[in-house]
Motif scaffolding. Structure first.
Motif, PDB file in Angstrom:
ATOM      1  N   ARG A  54       0.834  -1.210   0.000  1.00 48.41           N
ATOM      2  CA  ARG A  54       0.000   0.000   0.000  1.00 48.41           C
ATOM      3  C   ARG A  54       0.866   1.257   0.000  1.00 48.41           C
ATOM      4  NH1 ARG A  54      -4.365  -2.446   4.214  1.00 48.41           N
ATOM      5  NH2 ARG A  54      -5.836  -3.257   2.677  1.00 48.41           N
ATOM      6  N   VAL A  60      -2.087   5.919  -5.425  1.00 44.62           N
ATOM      7  CA  VAL A  60      -3.495   5.596  -5.667  1.00 44.62           C
ATOM      8  C   VAL A  60      -4.221   5.212  -4.374  1.00 44.62           C
ATOM      9  CG1 VAL A  60      -3.216   4.967  -8.086  1.00 44.62           C
ATOM     10  CG2 VAL A  60      -2.920   3.221  -6.332  1.00 44.62           C
ATOM     11  N   THR A  61      -3.520   4.589  -3.420  1.00 45.44           N
ATOM     12  CA  THR A  61      -4.182   4.173  -2.179  1.00 45.44           C
ATOM     13  C   THR A  61      -4.288   5.312  -1.174  1.00 45.44           C
ATOM     14  OG1 THR A  61      -2.125   3.472  -1.088  1.00 45.44           O
ATOM     15  CG2 THR A  61      -3.280   1.835  -2.440  1.00 45.44           C
ATOM     16  N   ASN A  62      -3.439   6.338  -1.324  1.00 45.99           N
ATOM     17  CA  ASN A  62      -3.448   7.486  -0.414  1.00 45.99           C
ATOM     18  C   ASN A  62      -3.225   7.065   1.040  1.00 45.99           C
ATOM     19  OD1 ASN A  62      -3.613  10.305  -0.001  1.00 45.99           O
ATOM     20  ND2 ASN A  62      -5.734  10.127   0.683  1.00 45.99           N
ATOM     21  N   THR A 102      -7.382  -2.841  -2.409  1.00 46.47           N
ATOM     22  CA  THR A 102      -7.556  -1.749  -1.453  1.00 46.47           C
ATOM     23  C   THR A 102      -8.603  -0.754  -1.940  1.00 46.47           C
ATOM     24  OG1 THR A 102      -5.252  -1.939  -0.692  1.00 46.47           O
ATOM     25  CG2 THR A 102      -6.382   0.149  -0.261  1.00 46.47           C
ATOM     26  N   LEU A 103      -8.500  -0.357  -3.193  1.00 43.82           N
ATOM     27  CA  LEU A 103      -9.441   0.618  -3.742  1.00 43.82           C
ATOM     28  C   LEU A 103     -10.850   0.052  -3.836  1.00 43.82           C
ATOM     29  CD1 LEU A 103      -7.185   2.153  -6.541  1.00 43.82           C
ATOM     30  CD2 LEU A 103      -7.796   3.184  -4.354  1.00 43.82           C
ATOM     31  N   TRP A 104     -10.962  -1.247  -4.134  1.00 41.61           N
ATOM     32  CA  TRP A 104     -12.292  -1.870  -4.194  1.00 41.61           C
ATOM     33  C   TRP A 104     -12.942  -1.846  -2.811  1.00 41.61           C
ATOM     34  CZ3 TRP A 104     -14.882  -5.925  -1.904  1.00 41.61           C
ATOM     35  CH2 TRP A 104     -16.078  -6.342  -2.528  1.00 41.61           C
ATOM     36  N   ASP A 106     -12.241   0.130  -0.327  1.00 40.36           N
ATOM     37  CA  ASP A 106     -12.521   1.520   0.030  1.00 40.36           C
ATOM     38  C   ASP A 106     -13.822   1.998  -0.615  1.00 40.36           C
ATOM     39  OD1 ASP A 106     -10.178   1.616   1.461  1.00 40.36           O
ATOM     40  OD2 ASP A 106      -9.120   2.945   0.074  1.00 40.36           O
ATOM     41  N   SER A 107     -13.977   1.729  -1.907  1.00 38.10           N
ATOM     42  CA  SER A 107     -15.151   2.217  -2.624  1.00 38.10           C
ATOM     43  C   SER A 107     -16.430   1.549  -2.132  1.00 38.10           C
ATOM     44  CB  SER A 107     -14.990   1.999  -4.131  1.00 38.10           C
ATOM     45  OG  SER A 107     -14.934   0.622  -4.451  1.00 38.10           O
ATOM     46  N   PHE A 291      -9.876   0.300 -11.661  1.00 35.74           N
ATOM     47  CA  PHE A 291      -9.489   1.650 -11.259  1.00 35.74           C
ATOM     48  C   PHE A 291      -8.393   2.256 -12.145  1.00 35.74           C
ATOM     49  CE2 PHE A 291     -11.108  -0.617  -7.555  1.00 35.74           C
ATOM     50  CZ  PHE A 291     -12.116   0.245  -7.133  1.00 35.74           C
TER      51      PHE A 291
END
Length: 337
Positions: A54, A60-62, A102-104, A106-107, A291
């Motif tokens: 991460r 992208v993950t911030n 991670t983004l999935w 999060d969203s 993403f």
């Protein structure tokens, strides 16, 4: 001018050089990570490996705390893999699955919070939380009580590392909690007392809850994994519930004979049989699970999506079809198990 986050992550300058924060070289942080490397087994260290991924995909993950939680050793190892992939012009750079995953989560978490939030504080439970930092980086959790459940040594070490981040230093970003409340629950979810420990920490079964099982189920035995899912399903009859989880198929678990155990080729059939409803399944590369990170049309994830899920071996080259399923399921008092 192009925004850095919109550029292709497979190209420089993101990984042209590994720049580690000065905080990693302070005496306190170095002692803590030395203990991790010398005392933790591979299962425990996987929490830091995930944090390293991460951190290196933070454009992208911030995830700005991930470097601290990963440590120099894990960051260097992960960076070397990425550099090798870039040198070889790989279609899939190391860590892209982790970034997409991670983004999935999060969203989907943000959508679930929007759906379930009301006047009461929403509960968000992370089982096998590891070095997760969502309580510190997601604004959507401002009216949520986050529960992080994991082994005592993991949560204690995490708290100690984060404490180091609060020591006043020049040019250091101030750590700020985004969640309304955060409770760390020291428990082994392979046992049968983790739910009682969760309740003791303030969890209320009758309150709306989002359960996050990210990167955890496949480390459990089949018996333990099913028990965890059944436990959550039983409480979904009391209140509105959303479960977010990822599942490996059988070929994926063969990647690590000593670590991965539980697999499920058809989680969208398993979860309804346990009492969950409205199950939605995605694979890496699907419209809601890429993403903009999988731009090469010939990457292996897009190819897997064209092969039936019942097929374990690619008919063209004989390689195993290693799949990671991202699954969202719901439960409510109107449905009984």
């Amino acid at each position: 001018m192009t925004n850095e986050a919109d550029r292709s992550p497979e190209a420089p300058p993101f990984w042209s050089e590994l720049k580690l924060p000065s905080l990693l070289y302070t005496e306190g942080v170095q002692k803590l990570h030395a203990a991790i490397e010398s005392e933790w087994d591979p299962l425990l260290r996987s929490a830091c490996q995930t944090a390293a991924g991460r951190a290196l995909w933070k454009h992208v993950t911030n995830d700005m705390l991930a470097e601290l939680l990963a440590g120099e050793t894990q960051l260097t190892r992960f960076y070397q893999k990425i550099q090798k992939d870039c040198f070889n012009q790989a279609r899939e750079v190391s860590g892209v699955i982790l970034a997409v995953r991670t983004l999935w989560f999060d969203s989907k978490l943000e959508a679930a919070v929007s759906l379930l939030n009301n006047q009461e504080v929403l509960q968000v439970v992370l089982l096998g939380a590891g070095m997760d930092t969502r309580a510190y980086r997601l604004n959507c959790l401002s009216n949520s009580h986050v529960f992080e459940v994991d082994f005592p040594q993991v949560l204690q070490m995490k708290a100690s590392l984060l404490q180091e981040a609060t020591v006043p230093r020049v040019e250091q970003q101030v750590m700020e909690m985004k969640a309304k409340m955060l409770s760390r629950v020291e428990a082994d979810i392979r046992g049968h007392d983790w739910l009682e420990k969760l309740k003791t920490s303030g969890f209320v079964p009758e309150k709306n809850t989002v359960w996050i099982l990210e990167g955890i189920l496949y480390y459990l035995s089949s018996c333990d994994a099913i028990h965890v899912l059944k436990t959550i399903a039983a409480y979904s009859t009391l209140t509105k519930t959303v479960v977010l989880a990822d599942f490996m198929n059988k070929p994926s678990t063969m990647l690590s004979n000593s670590t991965f155990q539980f697999y499920c080729d058809w989680p969208d059939e398993l979860l309804p049989s346990l009492g969950f409803s409205d199950v939605k399944l995605s694979q890496i590369g699907d419209p809601d699970a890429q993403f903009g990170l999988l731009n090469d049309p010939l990457n292996m994830f897009n190819k897997l999506r064209t092969i039936p899920r019942s097929v374990d071996v690619d008919p063209e080259n004989g390689t195993p079809c290693c799949r990671l399923y991202l699954v969202q399921a719901t439960g409510s008092p109107s449905r009984t198990s």
